[in-house]
Design a protein around this motif. Structure first.
Motif, PDB file in Angstrom:
ATOM      1  N   THR A 183       0.914  -1.174   0.015  1.00 31.41           N
ATOM      2  CA  THR A 183      -0.115  -0.136  -0.146  1.00 31.41           C
ATOM      3  C   THR A 183       0.947   1.345   0.048  1.00 31.41           C
ATOM      4  OG1 THR A 183      -1.466  -1.410   1.490  1.00 31.41           O
ATOM      5  CG2 THR A 183      -2.115   1.127   1.135  1.00 31.41           C
TER       6      THR A 183
ATOM      7  N   ILE B  21      -1.969  -1.586  -3.796  1.00 35.43           N
ATOM      8  CA  ILE B  21      -3.043  -0.509  -3.547  1.00 35.43           C
ATOM      9  C   ILE B  21      -2.081   0.931  -3.794  1.00 35.43           C
ATOM     10  CG2 ILE B  21      -4.624   0.811  -2.009  1.00 35.43           C
ATOM     11  CD1 ILE B  21      -4.888  -2.020  -0.725  1.00 35.43           C
TER      12      ILE B  21
ATOM     13  N   HIS C  75      -6.967   5.026   0.488  1.00 37.96           N
ATOM     14  CA  HIS C  75      -6.117   3.747   0.342  1.00 37.96           C
ATOM     15  C   HIS C  75      -6.260   2.930   1.853  1.00 37.96           C
ATOM     16  CE1 HIS C  75      -3.500   6.543   2.542  1.00 37.96           C
ATOM     17  NE2 HIS C  75      -2.822   5.783   2.790  1.00 37.96           N
TER      18      HIS C  75
END
Length: 155
Positions: free
Chosen positions: A7, A103, A130
């Motif tokens: 992420t 992500i 996110h």
């Protein structure tokens, strides 16, 4: 097959981190799961294009050739929980050694990561922050594993 979630973002809120840890613990009964936060805007630039390219390069450094890479993008394929379970099963049949979900940050993912993707899915037709996307993904991964193992899903 071990799973990893990459992420891009800033430090997570305590609430997000608590939920991520809870789902990592639940997922730990089914597979090894790793969660990596990549610093957004590593070059501290106000130029969005430079920011995306720097985040893209940072994420690419985290990916290995033998990873099965799934990119989360609002323009990706709509999937239902059973299809995420199928995706996990399919990734296991490719000879890949790890399933990695990516992500992006506030401006999305860069071109290198998008081109590297073995699959591109969306969790929602809404654009998700996110941290929200991460929580939704972790919940769906847990749900998918319960489907794979033939168990009834528990909240």
């Amino acid at each position: 097959m071990p799973m990893r979630v990459l992420t891009v973002g800033k430090k997570r809120s305590q609430g997000t981190q608590l939920l991520v840890e809870e789902y990592k613990e639940k997922l730990g009964h089914y597979c090894d799961v790793e969660d990596t936060l990549i610093k957004s805007n590593p070059k501290l630039t106000s130029d969005v294009k430079v920011q995306i390219e720097a985040e893209d390069a940072s994420m690419m450094q985290q990916l290995k050739a033998e990873d099965f890479v799934v990119v989360l993008d609002e323009n990706g394929k709509d999937v239902i929980s059973e299809q995420i379970a199928d995706l996990i099963g399919d990734a296991g049949n490719t000879g890949s050694s790890r399933l990695t979900f990516c992500i992006g940050g506030p401006y999305g993912l860069g071109i290198q990561v998008r081109e590297r993707a073995d699959a591109t899915i969306r969790l929602s037709s809404l654009v998700l922050n996110h941290q929200v996307a991460l929580i939704v993904l972790m919940e769906q991964l847990y749900r998918a594993w319960t489907i794979i193992k033939g168990q009834k899903y528990h909240h």
